[in-house]
Motif scaffolding. Structure first.
Motif, PDB file in Angstrom:
ATOM      1  N   GLN A  88       0.830  -1.203   0.000  1.00 49.65           N
ATOM      2  CA  GLN A  88       0.000   0.000   0.000  1.00 49.65           C
ATOM      3  C   GLN A  88       0.868   1.258   0.000  1.00 49.65           C
ATOM      4  O   GLN A  88       0.529   2.249  -0.667  1.00 49.65           O
ATOM      5  CB  GLN A  88      -0.912  -0.019   1.225  1.00 49.65           C
ATOM      6  N   LYS A  89       1.981   1.235   0.704  1.00 51.33           N
ATOM      7  CA  LYS A  89       2.866   2.395   0.710  1.00 51.33           C
ATOM      8  C   LYS A  89       3.464   2.625  -0.677  1.00 51.33           C
ATOM      9  O   LYS A  89       3.566   3.775  -1.144  1.00 51.33           O
ATOM     10  CB  LYS A  89       3.981   2.200   1.738  1.00 51.33           C
ATOM     11  N   ALA A  90       3.878   1.553  -1.360  1.00 52.35           N
ATOM     12  CA  ALA A  90       4.431   1.695  -2.700  1.00 52.35           C
ATOM     13  C   ALA A  90       3.388   2.250  -3.662  1.00 52.35           C
ATOM     14  O   ALA A  90       3.698   3.096  -4.513  1.00 52.35           O
ATOM     15  CB  ALA A  90       4.959   0.348  -3.191  1.00 52.35           C
ATOM     16  N   LEU A  91       2.160   1.817  -3.523  1.00 52.83           N
ATOM     17  CA  LEU A  91       1.083   2.351  -4.372  1.00 52.83           C
ATOM     18  C   LEU A  91       0.865   3.834  -4.099  1.00 52.83           C
ATOM     19  O   LEU A  91       0.643   4.628  -5.020  1.00 52.83           O
ATOM     20  CB  LEU A  91      -0.211   1.569  -4.139  1.00 52.83           C
ATOM     21  N   THR A  92       0.927   4.225  -2.835  1.00 55.34           N
ATOM     22  CA  THR A  92       0.748   5.636  -2.483  1.00 55.34           C
ATOM     23  C   THR A  92       1.875   6.497  -3.048  1.00 55.34           C
ATOM     24  O   THR A  92       1.645   7.613  -3.517  1.00 55.34           O
ATOM     25  CB  THR A  92       0.659   5.786  -0.957  1.00 55.34           C
ATOM     26  N   LEU A  93       3.112   5.970  -2.997  1.00 53.72           N
ATOM     27  CA  LEU A  93       4.236   6.722  -3.543  1.00 53.72           C
ATOM     28  C   LEU A  93       4.098   6.924  -5.058  1.00 53.72           C
ATOM     29  O   LEU A  93       4.603   7.912  -5.595  1.00 53.72           O
ATOM     30  CB  LEU A  93       5.547   5.999  -3.230  1.00 53.72           C
ATOM     31  N   MET A  94       3.421   5.996  -5.713  1.00 50.45           N
ATOM     32  CA  MET A  94       3.164   6.142  -7.148  1.00 50.45           C
ATOM     33  C   MET A  94       1.857   6.880  -7.422  1.00 50.45           C
ATOM     34  O   MET A  94       1.438   6.992  -8.575  1.00 50.45           O
ATOM     35  CB  MET A  94       3.151   4.768  -7.817  1.00 50.45           C
ATOM     36  N   ASN A  95       1.219   7.350  -6.355  1.00 55.29           N
ATOM     37  CA  ASN A  95      -0.059   8.070  -6.434  1.00 55.29           C
ATOM     38  C   ASN A  95      -1.144   7.221  -7.096  1.00 55.29           C
ATOM     39  O   ASN A  95      -2.001   7.732  -7.815  1.00 55.29           O
ATOM     40  CB  ASN A  95       0.086   9.403  -7.180  1.00 55.29           C
ATOM     41  N   LEU A  96      -1.124   5.941  -6.820  1.00 56.89           N
ATOM     42  CA  LEU A  96      -2.198   5.045  -7.256  1.00 56.89           C
ATOM     43  C   LEU A  96      -3.147   4.878  -6.071  1.00 56.89           C
ATOM     44  O   LEU A  96      -2.815   4.221  -5.086  1.00 56.89           O
ATOM     45  CB  LEU A  96      -1.619   3.697  -7.681  1.00 56.89           C
ATOM     46  N   GLN A  97      -4.310   5.521  -6.157  1.00 56.67           N
ATOM     47  CA  GLN A  97      -5.248   5.561  -5.032  1.00 56.67           C
ATOM     48  C   GLN A  97      -6.138   4.321  -5.010  1.00 56.67           C
ATOM     49  O   GLN A  97      -7.359   4.401  -4.916  1.00 56.67           O
ATOM     50  CB  GLN A  97      -6.100   6.831  -5.124  1.00 56.67           C
ATOM     51  N   LEU A  98      -5.492   3.167  -5.098  1.00 58.14           N
ATOM     52  CA  LEU A  98      -6.258   1.926  -5.188  1.00 58.14           C
ATOM     53  C   LEU A  98      -6.980   1.616  -3.880  1.00 58.14           C
ATOM     54  O   LEU A  98      -8.095   1.090  -3.891  1.00 58.14           O
ATOM     55  CB  LEU A  98      -5.307   0.773  -5.557  1.00 58.14           C
TER      56      LEU A  98
END
Length: 338
Positions: free
Chosen positions: A139-149
């Motif tokens: 989830q942190k990696a997704l947030t760093l890529m601004n993927l609001q999954l």
């Protein structure tokens, strides 16, 4: 006899009239523990008392049991010696003296088959904790890529979330393609999911996401292995038990817990205990399985339910002097069952 447990040596003490050397020291190797057990049996010792020191007592306990000795695992609070000289020899002699006078109470220790089930459950719980940590890394990696999954999906470890993350790790970047992987049971629309999947893909963040997902999958596989061992343990426990005459009623709720075992634990527990523990409000198959794994099915060790809750450190304390209540705080406990 009394034994002082240590990481390197075990000091065993017996009554002086039984041996010319009533106190002997043994190494912590398995051969030395076997030799200690043979020495105690040769002297006619029937019961042995020891403290619950870390995890060092476990192999000693099991080996002594295999030699036919009754082992009393005493609480360290009951074995506390009078302040003064302290050594391993004095501790072993003090434990032996307390045990000879009947002043040591045996701590609860389940039977070997229940202890094996408990070990499998604790390993499984540990793997669940590790998997949850790697899920947070994803989830942190997704947030760093601004993927609001995580804002459009209730659980990124669900069917839709894992399918999309696997596609991202495999190199897919098109938001339309990623949004088309939406499961039919997902509440959010494809347009909303597509908007959440327009991100800033940086290679270092993609690498972090890939490694976190790989480790998450590894622990999921280990959890599945634990489920097989837990199912086998329940089958062995039910081998000598008859099939219940009354049919198992339907579950109260149809929702399934995300981390529940993948086999039918509810029916196996019904045969093992003879009652449907899930009828109790707040107890599902997973919690019922944890209850049985921690304390077994024979609760005769506790005379009443008050003794049971006191053992779990859930009842108020009782510290009274001169008719005045000094404290009624509950004792701290690390019991998983509590």
């Amino acid at each position: 006899a009394g034994i002082d447990i240590g990481p390197r040596i075990q000091v065993a003490a017996v009554p002086p009239e039984l041996s010319d050397e009533p106190v002997q020291t043994f190494q912590s190797f398995t051969g030395d523990i076997e030799r200690m057990a043979d020495w105690l049996v040769s002297l006619g010792i029937k019961t042995v008392a020891m403290e619950s020191t870390g995890v060092y007592w476990i192999p000693v306990y099991e080996i002594l049991e295999d030699h036919g000795l009754v082992v009393v695992l005493a609480n360290a609070r009951d074995c506390k010696a009078v302040p003064g000289r302290k050594s391993d020899v004095n501790d072993a002699q003090w434990i032996q003296r307390l045990h000879a006078c009947g002043l040591l109470r045996a701590s609860f220790h389940p039977a070997r088959d229940i202890a094996a089930l408990r070990a499998y459950m604790r390993i499984r719980d540990r793997h669940l904790e590790y998997a949850a940590a790697h899920l947070q890394h994803m989830q942190k990696a997704l947030t760093l890529m601004n993927l609001q999954l995580h804002h459009v999906l209730s659980d990124i470890s669900g069917v839709t979330g894992l399918k999309i993350i696997l596609a991202i790790v495999s190199g897919e970047r098109d938001p339309d393609v990623l949004a088309s992987m939406r499961d039919v049971r997902c509440h959010e629309s494809i347009q909303t999911i597509r908007a959440a999947l327009v991100g800033n893909y940086q290679p270092e963040h993609v690498l972090a996401l890939s490694q976190a997902m790989t480790l998450f999958d590894v622990y999921q596989a280990r959890i599945a292995d634990c489920d097989k061992q837990i199912e086998n343990s329940l089958q062995l426990l039910n081998a000598d038990r008859p099939e219940p005459q009354a049919l198992l009623p339907a579950p109260r709720t149809k929702t399934k817990q995300a981390n529940a075992p993948k086999f039918d634990a509810r029916s196996m527990l019904y045969q093992l205990t003879g009652t449907n523990l899930t009828l109790i409000h707040g107890i599902g198959p997973s919690i019922a399985l944890s209850l049985v794994a921690e304390c077994g099915t024979d609760l005769s060790k506790w005379p009443t339910e008050k003794h049971f809750t006191s053992w779990l450190c859930l009842s108020p304390g009782c510290k009274i002097s001169g008719g005045k209540v000094l404290s009624s705080h509950t004792r701290k406990s690390s019991s998983r069952l509590a």
